[in-house]
Design a protein around this motif. Structure first.
Motif, mmCIF file in Angstrom:
data_model
loop_
_atom_site.group_PDB
_atom_site.id
_atom_site.type_symbol
_atom_site.label_atom_id
_atom_site.label_comp_id
_atom_site.label_asym_id
_atom_site.label_seq_id
_atom_site.Cartn_x
_atom_site.Cartn_y
_atom_site.Cartn_z
ATOM 1 N N ILE A 10 17.375 58.627 8.186
ATOM 2 C CA ILE A 10 16.818 58.206 9.474
ATOM 3 C C ILE A 10 17.854 58.319 10.577
ATOM 4 C CG2 ILE A 10 15.908 56.239 10.766
ATOM 5 C CD1 ILE A 10 14.617 55.296 8.148
ATOM 6 N N GLY A 11 19.069 57.806 10.311
ATOM 7 C CA GLY A 11 20.118 57.889 11.307
ATOM 8 C C GLY A 11 20.487 59.306 11.647
ATOM 9 N N ALA A 12 20.555 60.150 10.644
ATOM 10 C CA ALA A 12 20.914 61.549 10.865
ATOM 11 C C ALA A 12 19.878 62.259 11.699
ATOM 12 C CB ALA A 12 21.097 62.250 9.523
ATOM 13 N N LEU A 13 18.617 61.971 11.449
ATOM 14 C CA LEU A 13 17.568 62.644 12.194
ATOM 15 C C LEU A 13 17.549 62.201 13.652
ATOM 16 C CD1 LEU A 13 14.664 62.570 9.590
ATOM 17 C CD2 LEU A 13 16.184 64.457 10.156
ATOM 18 N N LEU A 14 17.991 60.989 13.888
ATOM 19 C CA LEU A 14 18.011 60.487 15.263
ATOM 20 C C LEU A 14 19.240 60.950 16.041
ATOM 21 C CD1 LEU A 14 16.813 56.794 14.704
ATOM 22 C CD2 LEU A 14 15.521 58.666 15.756
ATOM 23 N N THR A 15 20.378 61.024 15.370
ATOM 24 C CA THR A 15 21.620 61.299 16.091
ATOM 25 C C THR A 15 22.205 62.675 15.832
ATOM 26 O OG1 THR A 15 22.990 60.413 14.313
ATOM 27 C CG2 THR A 15 22.173 58.829 15.932
ATOM 28 N N GLY A 16 21.723 63.362 14.820
ATOM 29 C CA GLY A 16 22.273 64.678 14.500
ATOM 30 C C GLY A 16 23.270 64.613 13.374
ATOM 31 N N SER A 17 24.055 63.568 13.287
ATOM 32 C CA SER A 17 24.965 63.389 12.156
ATOM 33 C C SER A 17 25.375 61.930 12.082
ATOM 34 C CB SER A 17 26.216 64.274 12.291
ATOM 35 O OG SER A 17 26.998 63.844 13.390
ATOM 36 N N ILE A 18 25.742 61.504 10.886
ATOM 37 C CA ILE A 18 26.179 60.117 10.716
ATOM 38 C C ILE A 18 27.124 60.068 9.526
ATOM 39 C CG2 ILE A 18 24.189 59.506 9.260
ATOM 40 C CD1 ILE A 18 24.270 56.734 10.604
ATOM 41 N N SER A 19 28.149 59.242 9.609
ATOM 42 C CA SER A 19 29.133 59.164 8.533
ATOM 43 C C SER A 19 29.251 57.739 8.016
ATOM 44 C CB SER A 19 30.514 59.622 9.028
ATOM 45 O OG SER A 19 30.462 60.959 9.467
ATOM 46 N N PHE A 20 29.563 57.633 6.717
ATOM 47 C CA PHE A 20 29.855 56.359 6.099
ATOM 48 C C PHE A 20 31.232 56.473 5.471
ATOM 49 C CE2 PHE A 20 25.304 56.288 6.408
ATOM 50 C CZ PHE A 20 24.995 54.959 6.684
ATOM 51 N N ALA A 21 32.206 55.807 6.089
ATOM 52 C CA ALA A 21 33.588 55.923 5.623
ATOM 53 C C ALA A 21 33.745 55.406 4.206
ATOM 54 C CB ALA A 21 34.520 55.162 6.571
ATOM 55 N N ALA A 22 33.034 54.278 3.905
ATOM 56 C CA ALA A 22 33.209 53.650 2.598
ATOM 57 C C ALA A 22 32.789 54.575 1.469
ATOM 58 C CB ALA A 22 32.402 52.350 2.545
ATOM 59 N N SER A 23 31.760 55.353 1.689
ATOM 60 C CA SER A 23 31.279 56.235 0.637
ATOM 61 C C SER A 23 31.681 57.681 0.869
ATOM 62 C CB SER A 23 29.748 56.143 0.554
ATOM 63 O OG SER A 23 29.180 56.446 1.817
ATOM 64 N N ASN A 24 32.369 57.941 1.998
ATOM 65 C CA ASN A 24 32.837 59.280 2.323
ATOM 66 C C ASN A 24 31.689 60.286 2.382
ATOM 67 O OD1 ASN A 24 34.842 61.091 3.034
ATOM 68 N ND2 ASN A 24 35.161 61.764 0.904
ATOM 69 N N LEU A 25 30.551 59.863 2.946
ATOM 70 C CA LEU A 25 29.379 60.722 3.058
ATOM 71 C C LEU A 25 29.104 61.031 4.513
ATOM 72 C CD1 LEU A 25 26.923 59.002 0.535
ATOM 73 C CD2 LEU A 25 28.298 61.048 0.164
ATOM 74 N N THR A 26 28.690 62.257 4.777
ATOM 75 C CA THR A 26 28.302 62.664 6.123
ATOM 76 C C THR A 26 26.974 63.400 6.059
ATOM 77 O OG1 THR A 26 30.600 62.898 6.826
ATOM 78 C CG2 THR A 26 28.932 64.014 8.156
ATOM 79 N N ALA A 27 26.010 62.919 6.846
ATOM 80 C CA ALA A 27 24.706 63.586 6.918
ATOM 81 C C ALA A 27 24.650 64.383 8.210
ATOM 82 C CB ALA A 27 23.573 62.563 6.884
ATOM 83 N N VAL A 28 24.332 65.642 8.088
ATOM 84 C CA VAL A 28 24.275 66.525 9.254
ATOM 85 C C VAL A 28 22.880 67.113 9.365
ATOM 86 C CG1 VAL A 28 25.216 68.586 10.354
ATOM 87 C CG2 VAL A 28 26.707 67.100 8.987
ATOM 88 N N LYS A 29 22.277 67.026 10.536
ATOM 89 C CA LYS A 29 20.935 67.582 10.741
ATOM 90 C C LYS A 29 20.985 69.094 10.569
ATOM 91 C CE LYS A 29 17.002 67.431 13.881
ATOM 92 N NZ LYS A 29 16.471 66.895 15.163
ATOM 93 N N SER A 30 20.101 69.601 9.745
ATOM 94 C CA SER A 30 20.083 71.027 9.432
ATOM 95 C C SER A 30 19.246 71.802 10.436
ATOM 96 C CB SER A 30 19.530 71.256 8.026
ATOM 97 O OG SER A 30 19.382 72.632 7.776
ATOM 98 N N ALA A 31 19.692 72.996 10.747
ATOM 99 C CA ALA A 31 18.934 73.872 11.651
ATOM 100 C C ALA A 31 17.995 74.782 10.880
ATOM 101 C CB ALA A 31 19.902 74.705 12.491
ATOM 102 N N PHE A 32 17.967 74.655 9.566
ATOM 103 C CA PHE A 32 17.113 75.502 8.745
ATOM 104 C C PHE A 32 15.637 75.205 8.999
ATOM 105 C CE2 PHE A 32 19.888 76.928 4.915
ATOM 106 C CZ PHE A 32 20.853 77.388 5.807
ATOM 107 N N ALA A 33 14.836 76.249 9.027
ATOM 108 C CA ALA A 33 13.383 76.084 9.080
ATOM 109 C C ALA A 33 12.869 75.872 7.654
ATOM 110 C CB ALA A 33 12.722 77.305 9.705
ATOM 111 N N THR A 34 11.710 75.242 7.536
ATOM 112 C CA THR A 34 11.108 74.988 6.218
ATOM 113 C C THR A 34 9.820 75.778 6.081
ATOM 114 O OG1 THR A 34 12.027 72.743 6.149
ATOM 115 C CG2 THR A 34 10.186 73.221 4.669
ATOM 116 N N SER A 35 9.691 76.476 4.965
ATOM 117 C CA SER A 35 8.482 77.246 4.684
ATOM 118 C C SER A 35 7.852 76.712 3.401
ATOM 119 C CB SER A 35 8.818 78.731 4.511
ATOM 120 O OG SER A 35 7.668 79.470 4.136
ATOM 121 N N ILE A 36 6.541 76.412 3.454
ATOM 122 C CA ILE A 36 5.805 75.920 2.289
ATOM 123 C C ILE A 36 4.658 76.880 2.009
ATOM 124 C CG2 ILE A 36 4.376 74.056 1.356
ATOM 125 C CD1 ILE A 36 6.016 72.091 2.977
#
Length: 232
Positions: A10-36
């Motif tokens: 949720i945070g990543a989708l709102l801000t584009g990226s978000i990091s958690f220092a404690a877990s060393n994780l970074t979520a980055v919004k992807s520019a990829f298109a999705t095809s189903i």
């Protein structure tokens, strides 16, 4: 990590990226298109350590399946559980009860809505103009009004439903011979149905006059189990 995923996405989708220092994780919004299934859809995606994550609710909507959150049971539910038929040859469905057939090719709701036999079919025979159909000694007609609804199948597939699709089984377990299609009137059930379509019409059998509890069955094709209905 599992505890952080929902808020992380949720945070990543709102801000584009978000990091958690404690877990060393970074979520980055992807520019990829999705095809189903060959169709490009709107689906928000983020990457976390090289893996792709997205909203289950949004994905379910794009796949055309139901999505539900069961907070009490702590479950995320995608799709629907397949219909379970409680009826069988030893416990056939009564007139008016709908059963669901699920085969490899299609899913259909089938209902035997009415049974008419013996002297009561005389007016029906007049209306349907049966001319060449002759009864052997000790036999009478049994008319079953059937509704057939295609719930799901390939959009380009037509499911053919006609009199011979159904069989009549005697109370003692013998299968009656189907009436030839050339002898049947136009008003009997005879339809090619696509997804979402329904048809309703008479299915006609010859039955022994002393057979008071015959059964109507449909199915057993494409890996599906047969459905059983009371013919009385």
């Amino acid at each position: 990590m599992k505890k952080f995923i929902a808020g992380l996405i949720i945070g990543a989708l709102l801000t584009g990226s978000i990091s958690f220092a404690a877990s060393n994780l970074t979520a980055v919004k992807s520019a990829f298109a999705t095809s189903i299934n060959g169709k490009t859809v709107k689906q928000d995606v983020v990457t976390i350590n090289g893996e792709y994550y997205s909203s289950l609710k949004q994905l379910a909507g794009n796949l055309g399946i139901k999505y539900k959150v069961d907070t009490k049971g702590k479950k995320l539910i995608l799709g629907e559980a397949p219909a379970v038929n409680t009826n069988s040859r030893n416990n056939p469905a009564p007139v008016g009860k709908t059963q669901t057939l699920t085969s490899q090719a299609y899913t259909a709701d089938i209902t035997v809505k009415e049974i008419v036999r013996g002297d009561k079919v005389k007016n029906l025979i007049t209306k349907t103009e049966i001319k060449d159909l002759k009864l052997e000694a000790g036999y009478e007609y049994l008319f079953a009004k059937v509704k057939f609804h295609i719930k799901n199948t390939d959009e380009n597939r037509a499911i053919f439903v006609f009199n011979a699709s159904f069989l009549l089984v005697s109370e003692k377990g013998s299968t009656y011979e189907s009436i030839k299609s050339s002898e049947l009137p136009a008003e009997t059930l005879n339809s090619a149905l696509f997804k979402g379509q329904s048809a309703e019409g008479w299915v006609i059998f010859k039955v022994k006059t002393d057979d008071k509890k015959p059964l109507i069955t449909y199915g057993g094709y494409d890996g599906a189990g047969s459905l059983w209905f009371k013919g009385f």
